[in-house]
Structures are given as structure tokens and as C-alpha cells.
Design an enzyme around this catalytic site. Structure first.
Site, PDB file in Angstrom:
ATOM      1  N   SER A 139      56.316  25.912  59.220  1.00  0.00           N
ATOM      2  CA  SER A 139      55.828  25.857  57.835  1.00  0.00           C
ATOM      3  C   SER A 139      56.297  24.589  57.135  1.00  0.00           C
ATOM      4  O   SER A 139      57.362  24.051  57.454  1.00  0.00           O
ATOM      5  CB  SER A 139      56.359  27.069  57.063  1.00  0.00           C
ATOM      6  OG  SER A 139      56.006  26.966  55.704  1.00  0.00           O
ATOM      7  N   TYR A 153      61.992  33.919  54.728  1.00  0.00           N
ATOM      8  CA  TYR A 153      60.955  33.055  55.310  1.00  0.00           C
ATOM      9  C   TYR A 153      61.479  31.630  55.454  1.00  0.00           C
ATOM     10  O   TYR A 153      61.350  31.013  56.512  1.00  0.00           O
ATOM     11  CB  TYR A 153      59.707  33.091  54.424  1.00  0.00           C
ATOM     12  CG  TYR A 153      58.496  32.410  55.034  1.00  0.00           C
ATOM     13  CD1 TYR A 153      57.686  33.086  55.932  1.00  0.00           C
ATOM     14  CD2 TYR A 153      58.167  31.101  54.697  1.00  0.00           C
ATOM     15  CE1 TYR A 153      56.570  32.475  56.486  1.00  0.00           C
ATOM     16  CE2 TYR A 153      57.050  30.485  55.247  1.00  0.00           C
ATOM     17  CZ  TYR A 153      56.256  31.182  56.142  1.00  0.00           C
ATOM     18  OH  TYR A 153      55.149  30.570  56.691  1.00  0.00           O
TER      19      TYR A 153
END
Ligand SMILES: NC(=O)c1ccc[n+]([C@@H]2O[C@H](COP(=O)([O-])OP(=O)(O)OC[C@H]3O[C@@H](n4cnc5c(N)ncnc54)[C@H](OP(=O)(O)O)[C@@H]3O)[C@@H](O)[C@H]2O)c1
Length: 239
Positions: A139, A153
Site C-alpha cells: 500500500s 493496516y
């Protein structure tokens, strides 16, 4: 003629995993994993229309035995895995120190980190013989701190940078290469996991799964002496 190269894609039923599987399918054998069998069957049909062979292997990536069984199945059908694209991922709407639950934190870490390490560990002997590539769909939040991404996350995706760097440092002698792929906002189902789901206008400014699939294809089709250590791809509007 040599057998077609074997690719294993997790998170293959939707979004970037699905688009990547289809983008590179021509002339390959593509094993497709995710939890929803019906989605994987749809992708299998697309892979076959594109000139590849498909194998649907539904699993929960957090289940070590299921990952091992799927790997055994690929090997018994097709032989050694050539490359992997690890796209299965999770976030939770309640993701800040103020509102997260430890159950969600564990699920995010298990999916985004432990399952990736386990999958790589399982296929590494194959990758050594096939001079394979690992593409980890991480990401933008792993590349640059992104306040909205959440505690678990951000931590799990940041750790994937170390996964790729250690692979490149320790396995280069075997011709194994790893890419830490860091997409910014992509218009997929994943956005439903945000605290507030973006509307159509915001989604239209984002990358499409196909944009990322082109990057995956670029990596997988790079010559064997070329390593793409990290690739950051974002929409022009990325905050
Ligand atoms: N969309 C974004 O803006 C964005 C940005 C940067 C990075 N990412 C990352 O990109 C990756 C792909 O996400 P996406 O945006 O393409 O969204 P997506 O369509 O929701 O894809 C995620 C995939 O992961 C699979 N998955 C989730 N948990 C799983 C589990 N326990 N076992 C097996 N498969 C599992 C899901 O399939 P099942 O539900 O059928 O299992 C789904 O196909 C993720 O790792 C995500 O963190 C997304």
C-alpha cells in the site's frame, strides 16, 4: 516446448488480484485463491478466454493448512510455482487507537502480514528452482505515512517492505526477486471497509484495478536480471 509458467494469485477474486491474474494470463497457468469460489470461477473463465489455464483454489489465507494444501494441489497438477502475486488484504472500519478492536487488529495482521509470510515460505523452494518473482500488493500507506489507513493496516503493510527487502537480500543468489508494490487509492470493493465509503465522484479520480495490473505485468515480464524492488503507483490526486 517448455511447460507454461505457473503463477499463484491470492485475492484473485476481485480488484487488483483479479485484474492482475487476467492481465498476465496469456500463456500461463494461473492458480486463483480467495474465499469466494463464485468470484474465482468468474476469473478462471476470463483467464481461459485470454489464453491461459486456470485452477480455482478457494481458501482463507489466514489458515496455514489451507495454504499448504493449495500449494500441494498446484504442485501436483502443474509442478513448481513460478511466480506469486499476493493481493489478499483486509482493513477494518474501526481502525484508530480510539475505536479499534483487538479482534479486528489480529485479523488485519493475520491477513496482510502472516498470510503473506506463510505463502512466501511455502513457495520459496519452488521460486528458487524457477527463479521466481514475488509481487506483494502492499500500500501507499507502507511507503508514506497515511493518517487514515489505521493502526493495524499501516503496521501490517509497512512490515511488507521488510518482507520484500529480506527476500531480495537473502534470496538473490537463487534468482528470486521481490517487489513491494504500493498502490494509492484504487476503486475497488476494498473501499467499503473505510469508515466512510467514498462516493462515485471520488472513486472516479482513483486508479482502476487495471492500472495496477499493468504495473504487475511490467514486473512479471521484466527480464530475469532486472529487479523492481519497490513500485509506488498513485492517482494524480493522491493526498
Ligand atoms: N483499494 C485500495 O485503495 C488499495 C490501496 C492500496 C492497497 N490496497 C491493497 O490491495 C490489495 C487488494 O485489494 P483491492 O483493493 O483489490 O480490494 P478487493 O477487491 O477487496 O481485494 C481483496 C481480496 O482479498 C481477498 N481476501 C481478503 N481476505 C482474505 C482471506 N482471509 N483469505 C483469502 N482471500 C482474502 C478478497 O476475497 P474474498 O473476500 O473472496 O476472500 C478479495 O478478493 C489488498 O491487499 C489491499 O490492502 C488497496
Amino acid at each position: 516446448m517448455a511447460d507454461p509458467r505457473v503463477l499463484w494469485v491470492t485475492g484473485a477474486g476481485s480488484g487488483m488480484g483479479r485484474a492482475s491474474a487476467v492481465a498476465v494470463a496469456a500463456g500461463r497457468r494461473v492458480a486463483l485463491s480467495g474465499r469466494r469460489r463464485d468470484r474465482l470461477e468468474e476469473v478462471a473463465a476470463l483467464v481461459e478466454q485470454t489464453g491461459g489455464e486456470a485452477l480455482v483454489l478457494p481458501l482463507d489465507a489466514r489458515d496455514p493448512a489451507a495454504l499448504a494444501d493449495a500449494h500441494d494441489e498446484i504442485r501436483s497438477r502443474w509442478g513448481a510455482v513460478g511466480d506469486v502475486v499476493l493481493s489478499a488484504g483486509l482493513n477494518a472500519p474501526r481502525r484508530t487507537w480510539a475505536d479499534q478492536s483487538m479482534t479486528d487488529v489480529q485479523a488485519v495482521l493475520d491477513t496482510n502480514f502472516s498470510a503473506v509470510v506463510r505463502a512466501v515460505d511455502a513457495v520459496l523452494p519452488d521460486l528458487r528452482t524457477s527463479h521466481g518473482q514475488v509481487v506483494v500488493v502492499s500500500s501507499y500507506a507502507a511507503w508514506r505515512f497515511s493518517p487514515g489507513a489505521g493502526v493495524a493496516y499501516s503496521a501490517s503493510k509497512t512490515a511488507l517492505s521488510a518482507v520484500c527487502q529480506t527476500l531480495n537480500a537473502q534470496e538473490a543468489a537463487h534468482g528470486v526477486r521481490a517487489t513491494h508494490l504500493c498502490p494509492g487509492d484504487v476503486d475497488t470493493e476494498f473501499l467499503r471497509l473505510r469508515p466512510a465509503e467514498p462516493g462515485a465522484e471520488a472513486r472516479a479520480r482513483m486508479l482502476s484495478p487495471d492500472d495496477v495490473a499493468r504495473a504487475v505485468r511490467f514486473v512479471l515480464e521484466s527480464p530475469a536480471h532486472v529487479r523492481i524492488d519497490e513500485l509506488v503507483i498513485s492517482p494524480v490526486s493522491q493526498a
